[in-house]
Write a protein that holds these residues in place. Structure first.
Motif, PDB file in Angstrom:
ATOM      1  N   MET A  10      33.724   1.084  49.982  1.00 30.97           N
ATOM      2  CA  MET A  10      34.206   1.052  51.365  1.00 30.97           C
ATOM      3  C   MET A  10      35.631   0.500  51.436  1.00 30.97           C
ATOM      4  O   MET A  10      36.474   0.991  52.202  1.00 30.97           O
ATOM      5  N   LEU A  11      35.909  -0.515  50.618  1.00 27.17           N
ATOM      6  CA  LEU A  11      37.241  -1.119  50.598  1.00 27.17           C
ATOM      7  C   LEU A  11      38.295  -0.108  50.182  1.00 27.17           C
ATOM      8  O   LEU A  11      39.366  -0.007  50.804  1.00 27.17           O
ATOM      9  N   VAL A  12      38.008   0.671  49.157  1.00 22.13           N
ATOM     10  CA  VAL A  12      38.951   1.671  48.664  1.00 22.13           C
ATOM     11  C   VAL A  12      39.241   2.722  49.739  1.00 22.13           C
ATOM     12  O   VAL A  12      40.385   3.175  49.894  1.00 22.13           O
ATOM     13  N   ASP A  13      38.229   3.090  50.514  1.00 24.68           N
ATOM     14  CA  ASP A  13      38.420   4.061  51.594  1.00 24.68           C
ATOM     15  C   ASP A  13      39.222   3.478  52.748  1.00 24.68           C
ATOM     16  O   ASP A  13      39.957   4.192  53.438  1.00 24.68           O
ATOM     17  N   THR A  14      39.076   2.173  52.964  1.00 24.73           N
ATOM     18  CA  THR A  14      39.706   1.512  54.114  1.00 24.73           C
ATOM     19  C   THR A  14      41.151   1.115  53.852  1.00 24.73           C
ATOM     20  O   THR A  14      41.981   1.130  54.770  1.00 24.73           O
ATOM     21  N   LEU A  15      41.479   0.780  52.627  1.00 20.28           N
ATOM     22  CA  LEU A  15      42.793   0.226  52.312  1.00 20.28           C
ATOM     23  C   LEU A  15      43.974   1.107  52.740  1.00 20.28           C
ATOM     24  O   LEU A  15      44.928   0.604  53.349  1.00 20.28           O
ATOM     25  N   PRO A  16      43.983   2.410  52.455  1.00 19.16           N
ATOM     26  CA  PRO A  16      45.135   3.225  52.848  1.00 19.16           C
ATOM     27  C   PRO A  16      45.431   3.159  54.345  1.00 19.16           C
ATOM     28  O   PRO A  16      46.590   3.069  54.763  1.00 19.16           O
ATOM     29  N   VAL A  17      44.379   3.198  55.154  1.00 21.88           N
ATOM     30  CA  VAL A  17      44.556   3.123  56.611  1.00 21.88           C
ATOM     31  C   VAL A  17      45.083   1.754  57.002  1.00 21.88           C
ATOM     32  O   VAL A  17      45.986   1.629  57.846  1.00 21.88           O
ATOM     33  N   PHE A  18      44.533   0.709  56.379  1.00 18.95           N
ATOM     34  CA  PHE A  18      44.980  -0.660  56.681  1.00 18.95           C
ATOM     35  C   PHE A  18      46.457  -0.834  56.339  1.00 18.95           C
ATOM     36  O   PHE A  18      47.234  -1.389  57.119  1.00 18.95           O
ATOM     37  N   TYR A  19      46.847  -0.350  55.167  1.00 18.68           N
ATOM     38  CA  TYR A  19      48.245  -0.466  54.751  1.00 18.68           C
ATOM     39  C   TYR A  19      49.165   0.280  55.716  1.00 18.68           C
ATOM     40  O   TYR A  19      50.216  -0.219  56.113  1.00 18.68           O
ATOM     41  N   GLU A  20      48.742   1.478  56.099  1.00 17.61           N
ATOM     42  CA  GLU A  20      49.583   2.291  56.998  1.00 17.61           C
ATOM     43  C   GLU A  20      49.718   1.634  58.358  1.00 17.61           C
ATOM     44  O   GLU A  20      50.820   1.555  58.921  1.00 17.61           O
ATOM     45  N   ASN A  21      48.603   1.142  58.899  1.00 14.89           N
ATOM     46  CA  ASN A  21      48.628   0.519  60.238  1.00 14.89           C
ATOM     47  C   ASN A  21      49.450  -0.777  60.265  1.00 14.89           C
ATOM     48  O   ASN A  21      49.950  -1.173  61.324  1.00 14.89           O
ATOM     49  N   LEU A  36      32.590  -6.740  39.597  1.00 15.56           N
ATOM     50  CA  LEU A  36      33.848  -6.478  40.307  1.00 15.56           C
ATOM     51  C   LEU A  36      34.846  -5.775  39.389  1.00 15.56           C
ATOM     52  O   LEU A  36      35.544  -4.848  39.819  1.00 15.56           O
ATOM     53  N   VAL A  37      34.907  -6.199  38.138  1.00 19.14           N
ATOM     54  CA  VAL A  37      35.811  -5.544  37.182  1.00 19.14           C
ATOM     55  C   VAL A  37      35.376  -4.096  36.953  1.00 19.14           C
ATOM     56  O   VAL A  37      36.205  -3.185  36.907  1.00 19.14           O
ATOM     57  N   ALA A  38      34.065  -3.881  36.824  1.00 19.90           N
ATOM     58  CA  ALA A  38      33.552  -2.516  36.624  1.00 19.90           C
ATOM     59  C   ALA A  38      33.823  -1.633  37.837  1.00 19.90           C
ATOM     60  O   ALA A  38      34.213  -0.473  37.701  1.00 19.90           O
ATOM     61  N   SER A  39      33.634  -2.195  39.032  1.00 23.15           N
ATOM     62  CA  SER A  39      33.854  -1.398  40.242  1.00 23.15           C
ATOM     63  C   SER A  39      35.340  -1.122  40.457  1.00 23.15           C
ATOM     64  O   SER A  39      35.715  -0.070  40.979  1.00 23.15           O
ATOM     65  N   GLU A  40      36.191  -2.055  40.057  1.00 24.71           N
ATOM     66  CA  GLU A  40      37.635  -1.835  40.154  1.00 24.71           C
ATOM     67  C   GLU A  40      38.029  -0.608  39.331  1.00 24.71           C
ATOM     68  O   GLU A  40      38.826   0.230  39.772  1.00 24.71           O
ATOM     69  N   LYS A  41      37.467  -0.495  38.134  1.00 25.89           N
ATOM     70  CA  LYS A  41      37.753   0.666  37.281  1.00 25.89           C
ATOM     71  C   LYS A  41      37.125   1.932  37.860  1.00 25.89           C
ATOM     72  O   LYS A  41      37.747   3.000  37.879  1.00 25.89           O
ATOM     73  N   GLN A  42      35.897   1.811  38.341  1.00 22.59           N
ATOM     74  CA  GLN A  42      35.179   2.980  38.847  1.00 22.59           C
ATOM     75  C   GLN A  42      35.884   3.600  40.035  1.00 22.59           C
ATOM     76  O   GLN A  42      35.963   4.828  40.154  1.00 22.59           O
ATOM     77  N   PHE A  43      36.410   2.757  40.928  1.00 22.79           N
ATOM     78  CA  PHE A  43      37.031   3.257  42.155  1.00 22.79           C
ATOM     79  C   PHE A  43      38.556   3.276  42.090  1.00 22.79           C
ATOM     80  O   PHE A  43      39.221   3.482  43.109  1.00 22.79           O
ATOM     81  N   ASN A  44      39.106   3.037  40.883  1.00 25.26           N
ATOM     82  CA  ASN A  44      40.562   3.066  40.701  1.00 25.26           C
ATOM     83  C   ASN A  44      41.286   2.172  41.690  1.00 25.26           C
ATOM     84  O   ASN A  44      42.275   2.566  42.316  1.00 25.26           O
ATOM     85  N   LEU A  45      40.776   0.961  41.824  1.00 25.26           N
ATOM     86  CA  LEU A  45      41.394  -0.017  42.717  1.00 25.26           C
ATOM     87  C   LEU A  45      42.380  -0.848  41.916  1.00 25.26           C
ATOM     88  O   LEU A  45      41.996  -1.664  41.086  1.00 25.26           O
ATOM     89  N   ASP A  46      43.666  -0.624  42.149  1.00 25.03           N
ATOM     90  CA  ASP A  46      44.687  -1.364  41.412  1.00 25.03           C
ATOM     91  C   ASP A  46      45.051  -2.666  42.133  1.00 25.03           C
ATOM     92  O   ASP A  46      44.981  -2.757  43.348  1.00 25.03           O
TER      93      ASP A  46
END
Length: 222
Positions: free
Chosen positions: A205-216, A158-168
């Protein structure tokens, strides 16, 4: 002549040691500390037991290394060598803090190599340190391993994927049920993942979904 000189040196050395004095012969003139560390140069030199004026022949580098690792647990590597004839060189690197693991009486701060760095029995972990709960880990001595292999793998991925996908903003992980891993983002958004078999795909998938979720939902992602 050589034999006489040898005898004289031996006698002088013996007389000095009997008086409890440190010989000046081949005395250390300087100790250099290199490396970015949470510990100061003074703390590192003091913990090593080495000092200016000490005879170079009395330096035990293995012992100094072990003293440093025991006294200053956040150190990951310690190298002690000579830099010039009468200069000692201590090179250090700090461990990378991975998470604070919840245990029965508080938290264990662990490195990315699963080594216990600190045991917190009062208060909360430092701000900005990822929290890991539900592992069933027990408090151990500083320096020992904390997590079981499966919990460690989940946290590392999870820590590695957070860095890989720039999930802050990943603030906590709950692995109470390994088939239902929960993430907390910015202490306000709880995310349910499956098991660890496809964590990288789920995080992508989470990184792609988050912006839409936040906006909605009218959430400021900052």
């Amino acid at each position: 002549g050589a034999c006489v000189t040898g005898v004289v040196l031996t006698v002088v050395g013996t007389q000095q040691s009997q008086r409890g004095e440190t010989t000046d012969f081949m005395a250390i003139e300087k100790i250099i500390v290199e490396g970015d560390s949470r510990y100061s140069e003074e703390e590192i030199i003091k913990a090593s037991g080495l000092y200016v004026g000490q005879s170079l022949f009395g330096v035990n580098k293995v012992q100094a290394h072990d003293k440093l690792k025991k006294a200053l647990p956040y150190l990951e590597t310690v190298e002690i060598g000579n830099k010039g004839i009468l200069t000692l060189h201590i090179k250090v690197t700090d461990a990378t803090v991975m998470a604070a693991v919840q245990v029965s009486d508080g938290w264990m701060i662990i490195s990315d190599k699963n080594r216990a760095l600190e045991h917190i029995t009062e208060g909360e972990p430092p701000e900005g340190v990822l929290r890991l709960t539900g592992t069933g880990a027990k408090a151990v001595k500083v320096g020992q391993s904390v997590l079981d292999e499966r919990s460690l793998n989940i946290c590392q991925m999870l820590v590695a994927s957070e860095k890989q996908f720039n999930l802050d903003g990943m603030t906590s992980i709950d692995v109470t049920e390994k088939t239902k891993i929960y993430l907390m983002l910015n202490d306000r958004l709880k995310v349910l993942l499956g098991n660890e078999s496809n964590i990288f795909e789920q995080m992508d998938m989470l990184v792609d979904t988050l912006p839409v979720f936040y906006e909605n939902n009218g959430i400021n992602a900052e």
